[in-house]
Design an enzyme around this catalytic site. Sequence first.
Site, mmCIF file in Angstrom:
data_model
loop_
_atom_site.group_PDB
_atom_site.id
_atom_site.type_symbol
_atom_site.label_atom_id
_atom_site.label_comp_id
_atom_site.label_asym_id
_atom_site.label_seq_id
_atom_site.Cartn_x
_atom_site.Cartn_y
_atom_site.Cartn_z
ATOM 1 N N GLU A 127 -10.053 -0.637 -5.744
ATOM 2 C CA GLU A 127 -9.070 0.017 -6.604
ATOM 3 C C GLU A 127 -9.473 0.085 -8.077
ATOM 4 O OE1 GLU A 127 -6.491 1.514 -5.239
ATOM 5 O OE2 GLU A 127 -6.909 0.736 -3.247
ATOM 6 N N GLY A 186 0.826 -1.202 0.000
ATOM 7 C CA GLY A 186 0.000 0.000 0.000
ATOM 8 C C GLY A 186 0.855 1.244 0.000
ATOM 9 N N TYR A 187 0.441 2.259 -0.738
ATOM 10 C CA TYR A 187 1.234 3.483 -0.868
ATOM 11 C C TYR A 187 0.387 4.752 -0.686
ATOM 12 C CZ TYR A 187 -0.875 3.025 -5.464
ATOM 13 O OH TYR A 187 -1.782 2.855 -6.490
ATOM 14 N N GLY A 188 -0.940 4.597 -0.613
ATOM 15 C CA GLY A 188 -1.844 5.724 -0.406
ATOM 16 C C GLY A 188 -2.722 5.423 0.782
ATOM 17 N N SER A 189 -4.031 5.391 0.564
ATOM 18 C CA SER A 189 -4.949 5.149 1.679
ATOM 19 C C SER A 189 -4.800 3.754 2.281
ATOM 20 C CB SER A 189 -6.398 5.372 1.243
ATOM 21 O OG SER A 189 -6.773 4.459 0.227
#
Length: 197
Positions: free
Chosen positions: A93, A17-20
């Site tokens: 996503e 994961g890189y955002g929310s």
Amino acid sequence: MTGQDGSIEAGDIWVFGYGSLMWRPGFHHVERADALLRGYRRRLCVVSRHHRGTAARPGLVMGLDRGGACRGVAYRVPEAGVPETLAYLDEREIAHYPVYRRSMVTVDLGGGRRQRAVTYIVDRREADYAGALTVEQQAAIVAGAHGLSGPNPDYLRQTVAKVHAMGLRDRSLEAVLAALTEPSAATEEIARLTLGY
């Protein structure tokens, strides 16, 4: 890399994961680790018409774009939960963002540990790929957008806060956050001209 072709190997999987997903994963996992992905960077480069914007007033969310490196969070999902987790992630996503492609990447978990992980990378050929926008353009779009998951500025603030909590900096996102102002006729015009809505 693999798309949605069912070629994920049997057993536990890791999700990057890189955002929310860093601060709201939303799925059961049995291990969490800070992770480094090389060859991709986190960018506000995906047009959001659902979670953080609408069709009439789009927002911007993070995408993994080519080049650089990205520090994020990896989660280990037990084998029994893999089908449910992938279905959840694809709905979250891909269902509302056709610009994302489910992919397999290799992340560094520290201490010499390297692990294959599922993540979602942007396809630059898709219309909802916003590309490289100026700080002013990003801030104007984010400032006035609000979707089903809440205000676009909150999404940016929470992501930056999580990056800072990990002891890291993301100067590109910090610059957009610093440039945020209350929506005005001028910022709305910048957003409208940038995204063409």
